[in-house]
Design an enzyme around this catalytic site. Sequence first.
Site, PDB file in Angstrom:
ATOM      1  N   HIS A  41       1.231   1.900  -3.237  1.00 36.91           N
ATOM      2  CA  HIS A  41       0.257   2.778  -3.871  1.00 36.91           C
ATOM      3  C   HIS A  41       0.780   4.184  -4.042  1.00 36.91           C
ATOM      4  O   HIS A  41       0.299   4.929  -4.894  1.00 36.91           O
ATOM      5  CB  HIS A  41      -1.038   2.809  -3.048  1.00 36.91           C
ATOM      6  CG  HIS A  41      -1.787   1.515  -3.075  1.00 36.91           C
ATOM      7  ND1 HIS A  41      -2.974   1.328  -2.411  1.00 36.91           N
ATOM      8  CD2 HIS A  41      -1.521   0.345  -3.693  1.00 36.91           C
ATOM      9  CE1 HIS A  41      -3.399   0.084  -2.607  1.00 36.91           C
ATOM     10  NE2 HIS A  41      -2.536  -0.526  -3.384  1.00 36.91           N
ATOM     11  N   ASP A  80       0.884  -1.168   0.000  1.00 40.09           N
ATOM     12  CA  ASP A  80       0.000   0.000   0.000  1.00 40.09           C
ATOM     13  C   ASP A  80       0.918   1.213   0.000  1.00 40.09           C
ATOM     14  O   ASP A  80       2.000   1.147  -0.563  1.00 40.09           O
ATOM     15  CB  ASP A  80      -0.949  -0.042   1.202  1.00 40.09           C
ATOM     16  CG  ASP A  80      -2.261   0.704   0.944  1.00 40.09           C
ATOM     17  OD1 ASP A  80      -2.195   1.834   0.429  1.00 40.09           O
ATOM     18  OD2 ASP A  80      -3.338   0.166   1.248  1.00 40.09           O
TER      19      ASP A  80
END
Length: 533
Positions: free
Chosen positions: A345, A311
């Site tokens: 991300h 992430d």
Amino acid sequence: MMNLHALKLWSWSVGLTTLLIGAAGCTTAPQSTAAAAEDIYSTLPFEMDAVQLPSFPDRTSSILEYGAVADGTSLNTEAINKAIQEMSAQGGGTVIIPDGLWLTGPIVLQSNVCLHLSDNALVLFSDDHSLYPIVETSFEGLDTRRCQAPISAKGAENIAITGLGVMDGNGDTWRPVKKNKLTEAQWKKLTASGGVVEKDIWYPSEGSLKGANACKDFNVPEGISTPEEWNGIRDWLRPVLLSFVGCKKVLLEGVTFKNSPSWCLHPLSCEDITIDGVIVSNPWYSQNGDALDLESCNRALIQNCSFDAGDDGICIKSGKDADGRRRGEPCQNVIIRNNVVLHGHGGFVVGSEMSGGVKNIYVDNCSFLGTDVGLRFKSTRGRGGVVENIHISRINMINIPNEALIFNLFYGGKGPGEEDQAGIKVTEVPAVTEETPAFRNIYIKDVTAKNVGRAVLFNGLPEMQIQNILMENLTITDAKDGVILNRADGATLKNVKVSTVKGGDNLKMQEVTNVTIDGKVYEKVEEAISLKF
């Protein structure tokens, strides 16, 4: 580029961690780190007191003295925690985890203790989730309950984890996995191992699925009240790997933290925190597998680290919505330099939980390789909070499938003027309240990016435009799309070069004011225009 092993050896050789078994505790490590950072404070674009480092008495002990056994099957929770407790009671010093494979439950660090992992020490946290009590905490910016973190400290002062060893959170036993993130063979192997599947998501147990179904707001369950109900979703309450709450003078140095159940490193409401030469390694598919979430902290130095995440990579937060505003603790006075982010991300991220505010952040000399987004600023209505005085320089990035730089105040939704599935345009503009987030006074220069999706996106609120953003000396090549400025005031592009694979116009603007592009001022642009610059 150095591989992770080489990076660790290089970090060691330049003096990040010089502690040896039987030497004078961790005192040499803070001194060397402080010397390396002395020059930074005089050149910062804002005033900031130097980050204070912990120091420890010349006293050491080994977990072997407390009956720890490195056979990979003996549970060493009691031995490790007893060694830490007794060292703290004696006034502090260094607790050594020697070479070996050490199985353990949760470890609680206490004041004035340095936990040192020898070069070949591997600490593996147990997959028996019953060992991790359900505690009151904060996760994703909201007050909630989660299982106790494998490594934790609360209200401690003068603490450190150092060395070249590894701490493995056994996160695969906790995390749900989405089918589209695995190959067919990997998915078949995972589902054959047990657990349950719903809507192409694998959950490690029925309790994990039950917890997921109780969540309406990201990963925080609703409607769960009794101890029995909480215990029934224990497997869903996956903890962060390292949780330090309300601690002062914290050092993480040299250690590899990997395979976290959710976020990996989560300092919350801490002061004077140094993270130096650390490696975070999470599978790229790890759900909520952020590498570092620095939340509501004051005075932090993050340097010489490698973050590989499922992430966000390096993320700045300060609480979410009413809970974050009530806490009222901004994340401020942070230096981030000389780091690498692999996958994830976002390389450097602010938000989306930034309700307590973010200010005085300096990011310099970092590289992002294959992160979904490079520089990512995200929030939405309901958060409130102000993000300001952010200075970013000397960033290199390659193979970014989405934006190299994004400011998005519609995180999780669409901006006004964008059509919903019914083709109806949003026209109502709410009033500015304490729930309105703001991004302003952000300075970005000397950025080079190659092979990106969209070069730049501003997506501000009509009631709160993105304000006073300087982009200087940006070179972005092989972009699928150019620069889009929506609802911005005071944006300045100076020596910004963007080449797109399709050629033609590389800048679109709509609902902007006082935009300056290489000296040319666009005082007001309402309807969308497209041009080449």
